[in-house]
Scaffold this active site. Structure first.
Site, mmCIF file in Angstrom:
data_model
loop_
_atom_site.group_PDB
_atom_site.id
_atom_site.type_symbol
_atom_site.label_atom_id
_atom_site.label_comp_id
_atom_site.label_asym_id
_atom_site.label_seq_id
_atom_site.Cartn_x
_atom_site.Cartn_y
_atom_site.Cartn_z
ATOM 1 N N GLU A 198 8.473 1.494 3.068
ATOM 2 C CA GLU A 198 9.119 2.892 3.245
ATOM 3 C C GLU A 198 8.994 3.036 4.803
ATOM 4 O O GLU A 198 8.575 4.127 5.097
ATOM 5 C CB GLU A 198 8.639 4.237 2.451
ATOM 6 C CG GLU A 198 8.781 3.883 1.039
ATOM 7 C CD GLU A 198 8.614 4.814 -0.132
ATOM 8 O OE1 GLU A 198 7.955 5.922 0.737
ATOM 9 O OE2 GLU A 198 8.713 4.911 -1.295
ATOM 10 N N GLU A 231 8.574 0.681 -6.688
ATOM 11 C CA GLU A 231 7.979 1.643 -7.031
ATOM 12 C C GLU A 231 9.076 2.640 -7.692
ATOM 13 O O GLU A 231 10.187 2.814 -7.387
ATOM 14 C CB GLU A 231 7.720 2.675 -5.729
ATOM 15 C CG GLU A 231 6.461 1.986 -4.956
ATOM 16 C CD GLU A 231 6.018 2.854 -3.795
ATOM 17 O OE1 GLU A 231 6.277 4.358 -3.822
ATOM 18 O OE2 GLU A 231 5.543 2.705 -2.705
#
Length: 492
Positions: free
Chosen positions: A191, A397
């Site tokens: 991320e 995720e």
């Protein structure tokens, strides 16, 4: 370590329950079923094994930064308990485990000018973890960077400076050389949107800066770091697969008005395309450059950088998805709404989006206040397959926080999380049915843990952790997930 309810395959099902009337959604053979964690969130032992401070150590120890004044100093004590945690993964039937490496454990004396000596004790910890996973029949996936930059590099400018990307490339090569004889999937960054925008623009993540120019420079240097890191991994392990995990958003305009549609375009550019385009096409989106021209001329991009980034490429694109994103044009007729799920910072992470707002939406929400809509999972995976054909995808995720408690009977009943997982796993299946080449799914997270600026107040784990005793208790959602893994299927 004490665990309870850790034997999911032996529990009898009540005969009074209605039996499913629809066929289960079966996944392809060899589909990877995993969980994911991050080093600072679970390891603890922040001053052991030669480790030096990261930006999250500094940030967490700064008064007022973390809810409750919490830190990751102990976290889940995974550094000392990893063998028991791996045994728990095995009992649940996981076939994959995604973990991150703490850079500060590997080259604890790193500076902007060089990596410094490699710390054998740090490498040994992760080598032992890999060996334990393989002995348990679990495939390791190594994330090289999950937000915990060595503090010394931040002191020299952090991700806003080019040298951090250069040092990352060297560090990636060190870890790949040490683990690459047993690890086949290396994820460079987790991320980078959060690192750049939450760390350098809004200040709600470490290092807590609020500098728009630095944030956009960080975007580029993170992209460059991926290119350099991917090349280093491939030099060390020619047959390794390289990935990056992006928190892509399913962004929707609130209405079909031209202004709302344009607001969605701008958010999509800042969150999705500013990482996807250089990575997969070797260019930055022209509209993003125009939108942010009043902030920076992007002069930190040097000749040859984009060639390095696209040459790094990816073999597997990691997709992290939690919640939908709805935007609209802000008319200034009412106070601006910031329901973007990223907390209340001193500044906005949405650079050059002064007239874009994120309205509060009705419907079910998690304990984070994030809306629940599994359609976004399908939409993102199908979009990636359509726009980037031939690229393997992996959900690296997906999960939800809810306020779990251990009952008097020792059980952690979490029906909301169980339903969240069921619907989102079914959404992954829908994407596969639509032609998306998804090879695996990782639930976030294995354990309740230090949830960044939220401290220990938010629980994402499928395993409950008592932070006073470190006792692990398997939640009902973990038992459900174990059933999914065993069947390689989920009920629609």
């Amino acid at each position: 370590m004490t665990t309870t309810q850790a034997q999911p395959t032996t529990q009898a099902q009540p005969t009074t329950q209605a039996q499913p009337t629809t066929l289960p959604l079966t996944f392809p053979p060899g589909f990877l079923w995993g969980s994911a964690t991050a080093a600072y969130q679970i390891e603890g032992a922040v001053a052991e094994g030669g480790r030096t401070p990261s930006i999250w150590d500094t940030y967490a120890h700064t008064p007022g930064r973390i809810a409750g004044g919490d830190t990751g100093d102990v976290a889940d004590d995974h550094y000392h308990r990893f063998r028991d945690d791996v045994a728990l993964m095995k009992r649940l039937g996981l076939t994959s485990y995604r973990f991150s490496v703490s850079w500060s454990r590997i080259t604890p004396q790193v500076t902007a000018d060089g990596l410094g000596p490699v710390n054998p004790e740090g490498l040994a910890f992760y080598s032992d973890l890999v060996d334990a996973l393989l002995a348990a029949g679990i495939t390791p996936a190594v994330t090289l960077y999950h937000w915990d930059l060595p503090q010394a590099l931040e002191d020299a400018g952090g991700w806003a400076t080019r040298s951090t990307a250069e040092r990352f490339g060297e560090y990636a090569g060190v870890v790949a050389a040490a683990l690459g004889d047993r690890v086949r999937l290396f994820i460079t960054l987790n991320e980078p949107w959060c690192t750049a925008y939450l760390g350098y623009a809004s200040g709600v993540h470490a290092p807590g800066r609020t500098e728009d120019v630095a944030a956009l420079a960080a975007v580029h240097h993170l992209n460059l770091a991926h290119g350099l890191g991917a090349a280093a991994v491939r030099r060390a392990v020619p047959d390794a697969r390289v990935s990056i995990s992006l928190n892509l958003v399913w962004v929707r305009p609130e209405t079909t008005s031209a202004r709302d549609v344009d607001a969605a375009r701008r958010v999509d550019g800042l969150q999705n395309r500013v990482f996807l385009d250089p990575l997969l096409h070797g260019t930055y989106p022209s509209d993003v450059l125009v939108d942010t021209a009043g902030v920076t001329d992007w002069g930190f991009i040097r000749p040859g950088d984009l060639e390095v980034i696209v040459a790094g490429g990816v073999d597997v694109l990691g997709v992290n998805y939690y919640s939908p994103t709805v935007v609209r044009h802000w008319t200034r007729e009412r106070p601006k709404e910031y329901a973007d799920g990223h907390g209340d910072g001193a500044a906005s992470p949405w650079i050059a989006c002064e007239d874009v707002e994120f309205p509060r939406r009705p419907g079910r929400k998690t304990d984070m206040g994030w809306g629940i809509d599994p359609r976004g999972m399908t939409e993102l995976l199908v979009r990636m397959a359509r726009e980037h054909p031939g690229l393997d995808l992996m959900v690296t995720e997906n999960g939800a926080a809810f306020p779990d408690v251990v009952g008097a009977d020792g059980r952690v009943a979490d029906p909301d999380r169980r339903e969240y997982l069921r619907t989102h796993i079914a959404a992954v299946h829908a994407a596969i049915a639509a032609g998306a080449p998804v090879i695996g799914y990782c639930v976030w997270s294995l354990l309740d843990n230090f949830e960044w600026a939220w401290g220990y107040g938010k629980r994402f784990g499928i395993v409950h952790v008592d932070y006073d005793t470190q006792e692990r208790t398997v939640k009902d959602s973990a038992l459900f997930y174990a059933d999914v893994i065993r069947a390689n299927a989920v009920q629609p």
